[in-house]
Design an enzyme around this catalytic site. Structure first.
Site, PDB file in Angstrom:
ATOM      1  CG  HIS A 143     -27.969   7.661  17.904  1.00 18.25           C
ATOM      2  ND1 HIS A 143     -29.275   8.108  17.870  1.00 18.25           N
ATOM      3  CD2 HIS A 143     -27.819   6.832  16.839  1.00 18.25           C
ATOM      4  CE1 HIS A 143     -29.882   7.563  16.817  1.00 18.25           C
ATOM      5  NE2 HIS A 143     -29.027   6.796  16.175  1.00 18.25           N
ATOM      6  CE  LYS A 147     -27.214  10.340  14.916  1.00 11.94           C
ATOM      7  NZ  LYS A 147     -26.623  10.065  13.594  1.00 11.94           N
TER       8      LYS A 147
HETATM    9  P1  NAD Z   1     -17.101   7.445  11.589  1.00 10.23           P
HETATM   10  O1  NAD Z   1     -16.735   8.849  11.955  1.00 10.23           O
HETATM   11  O2  NAD Z   1     -16.551   6.316  12.378  1.00 10.23           O
HETATM   12  O3  NAD Z   1     -16.669   7.178  10.061  1.00 10.23           O
HETATM   13  C1  NAD Z   1     -16.800   8.106   9.007  1.00 10.23           C
HETATM   14  C2  NAD Z   1     -15.615   7.889   8.096  1.00 10.23           C
HETATM   15  O4  NAD Z   1     -15.808   8.662   6.903  1.00 10.23           O
HETATM   16  C3  NAD Z   1     -14.275   8.354   8.707  1.00 10.23           C
HETATM   17  O5  NAD Z   1     -13.349   7.298   8.723  1.00 10.23           O
HETATM   18  C4  NAD Z   1     -13.844   9.479   7.777  1.00 10.23           C
HETATM   19  O6  NAD Z   1     -12.434   9.571   7.633  1.00 10.23           O
HETATM   20  C5  NAD Z   1     -14.524   9.063   6.484  1.00 10.23           C
HETATM   21  N1  NAD Z   1     -14.608  10.125   5.490  1.00 10.23           N
HETATM   22  C6  NAD Z   1     -14.721  11.455   5.667  1.00 10.23           C
HETATM   23  N2  NAD Z   1     -14.718  12.094   4.483  1.00 10.23           N
HETATM   24  C7  NAD Z   1     -14.584  11.145   3.540  1.00 10.23           C
HETATM   25  C8  NAD Z   1     -14.537  11.173   2.120  1.00 10.23           C
HETATM   26  N3  NAD Z   1     -14.577  12.325   1.429  1.00 10.23           N
HETATM   27  N4  NAD Z   1     -14.399  10.007   1.439  1.00 10.23           N
HETATM   28  C9  NAD Z   1     -14.341   8.838   2.106  1.00 10.23           C
HETATM   29  N5  NAD Z   1     -14.384   8.746   3.458  1.00 10.23           N
HETATM   30  C10 NAD Z   1     -14.517   9.888   4.151  1.00 10.23           C
HETATM   31  O7  NAD Z   1     -18.698   7.390  11.556  1.00 10.23           O
HETATM   32  P2  NAD Z   1     -19.640   6.100  11.555  1.00 10.23           P
HETATM   33  O8  NAD Z   1     -20.088   5.805  12.924  1.00 10.23           O
HETATM   34  O9  NAD Z   1     -19.011   5.028  10.728  1.00 10.23           O
HETATM   35  O10 NAD Z   1     -20.917   6.685  10.785  1.00 10.23           O
HETATM   36  C11 NAD Z   1     -20.814   7.198   9.470  1.00 10.23           C
HETATM   37  C12 NAD Z   1     -22.158   7.794   9.042  1.00 10.23           C
HETATM   38  O11 NAD Z   1     -23.136   6.750   8.947  1.00 10.23           O
HETATM   39  C13 NAD Z   1     -22.731   8.817  10.013  1.00 10.23           C
HETATM   40  O12 NAD Z   1     -23.347   9.850   9.272  1.00 10.23           O
HETATM   41  C14 NAD Z   1     -23.772   8.027  10.791  1.00 10.23           C
HETATM   42  O13 NAD Z   1     -24.767   8.843  11.324  1.00 10.23           O
HETATM   43  C15 NAD Z   1     -24.289   7.124   9.701  1.00 10.23           C
HETATM   44  N6  NAD Z   1     -24.941   5.891  10.127  1.00 10.23           N
HETATM   45  C16 NAD Z   1     -26.049   5.510   9.442  1.00 10.23           C
HETATM   46  C17 NAD Z   1     -26.655   4.307   9.730  1.00 10.23           C
HETATM   47  C18 NAD Z   1     -27.822   3.867   8.894  1.00 10.23           C
HETATM   48  O14 NAD Z   1     -28.383   2.778   9.138  1.00 10.23           O
HETATM   49  N7  NAD Z   1     -28.244   4.664   7.891  1.00 10.23           N
HETATM   50  C19 NAD Z   1     -26.165   3.485  10.736  1.00 10.23           C
HETATM   51  C20 NAD Z   1     -25.023   3.892  11.434  1.00 10.23           C
HETATM   52  C21 NAD Z   1     -24.407   5.095  11.112  1.00 10.23           C
END
Ligand code: NAD
Length: 255
Positions: A143, A147
């Site tokens: 990744h 991450k």
């Molecule tokens: P990122 O850090 O860019 O974004 C996360 C966002 O969540 C941030 O902007 C943060 O401010 C916000 N956040 C934190 N607490 C919050 C709350 N209480 N309410 C609303 N927003 C809040 O991360 P990312 O790359 O966008 O990934 C997010 C998650 O998705 C991670 O856990 C990642 O592993 C997961 N992910 C899953 C898949 C999938 O297919 N299932 C794919 C990509 C990423």
């Protein structure tokens, strides 16, 4: 369907907001992110709220959560308590969380999917089918370098499904691990998992399986975050048909 996006300012959240807005079957009605609470209009048509408390649940049919596990727990409980469907991609949620959510959702449904890319769903399925035929297996997940959790949710679900599909796993022959961790971590079934974090990557996984005289490698690459959008949008549209809590996108795709 009227959609709320949690984590709207994140890497995934921004792309999800745009994808929802571009879909004629969905309407972006709310967005929450504590990192974007200046009250200004976001890049999308809705104003991003600072907290969940600023959202009127009666205006939302389905919420999408891509945040961090601690925030997702609160957001998912809010969905359950307010009869809002929850499509969750956040990693770091465990079996205890799943059991708790199963007790909370009665008026609406919840999907917890470690990977929304169709190819990744198939990769997990192929690994599960292959497991009984190969006594040795290891997973390498790779990744991007932002991450925060390891191994990935996709790797954990792959390990769980492979270990449920076969109990015949060969013992690790290593007697002397010169560099601690060189053989990776041991997941369900004792299967080794190795996590690579590297700038330039998005989300990738290789499942290596071996038996006498042959190996099988199953590899999936998400080259771009757009790979997740089709699965997320599809889940929002069909979640009403799947009562309670569902883990993994498979059933939603008819697999
Ligand atoms: P990122 O850090 O860019 O974004 C996360 C966002 O969540 C941030 O902007 C943060 O401010 C916000 N956040 C934190 N607490 C919050 C709350 N209480 N309410 C609303 N927003 C809040 O991360 P990312 O790359 O966008 O990934 C997010 C998650 O998705 C991670 O856990 C990642 O592993 C997961 N992910 C899953 C898949 C999938 O297919 N299932 C794919 C990509 C990423």
């Amino acid at each position: 369907m009227r959609v709320l996006v949690f984590g709207a300012a994140g890497r995934m959240g921004q792309e999800i907001c745009s994808a929802v807005e571009a879909d004629v079957g969905l309407e972006l009605c709310g967005a929450v992110d504590p990192n974007r609470h200046d009250g200004k209009q976001s890049d999308n048509s809705v104003v991003t709220a600072k907290t969940i408390r600023d959202i009127d649940p009666s205006t939302i049919d389905v919420a999408i959560d891509f945040t961090v596990a601690e925030a997702a727990r609160e957001n998912i409980a809010w969905c359950a308590n307010n009869g809002v469907h929850a499509v969750v991609g956040t990693s770091g949620l465990n079996n205890d969380d799943q059991e708790l959510f199963a007790t909370l959702f009665s008026q609406s449904n919840c999907l917890l999917a470690p990977n929304f890319a169709i190819g990744a769903v198939l990769m997990m399925r192929f690994a599960e089918i292959s497991a009984p035929f190969f006594p040795t297996a290891e997973i390498i997940e790779l990744h991007h370098d932002n991450k925060v959790d390891a191994p990935s949710g996709t790797a954990m679900q792959t390990l769980e499904r492979m270990s449920s599909a076969s109990e015949e796993w060969g013992a690790d022959p290593t007697l002397n691990e010169i560099v601690t961790g060189a053989r990776g971590g041991k997941g369900p079934g004792g299967i080794s998992v190795h996590s690579v974090r590297m700038r330039g990557l998005v989300a990738h996984q290789e499942v290596l399986l071996g038996t006498e005289g042959e190996t099988l490698t199953i590899r999936h690459d998400s080259l771009d975050r757009s790979s997740f959008m089709g699965g997320i949008l599809h889940a929002c549209k069909v979640i009403g048909e799947f009562p309670g809590v569902t883990v993994g996108l498979d059933r939603y795709l008819g697999l």
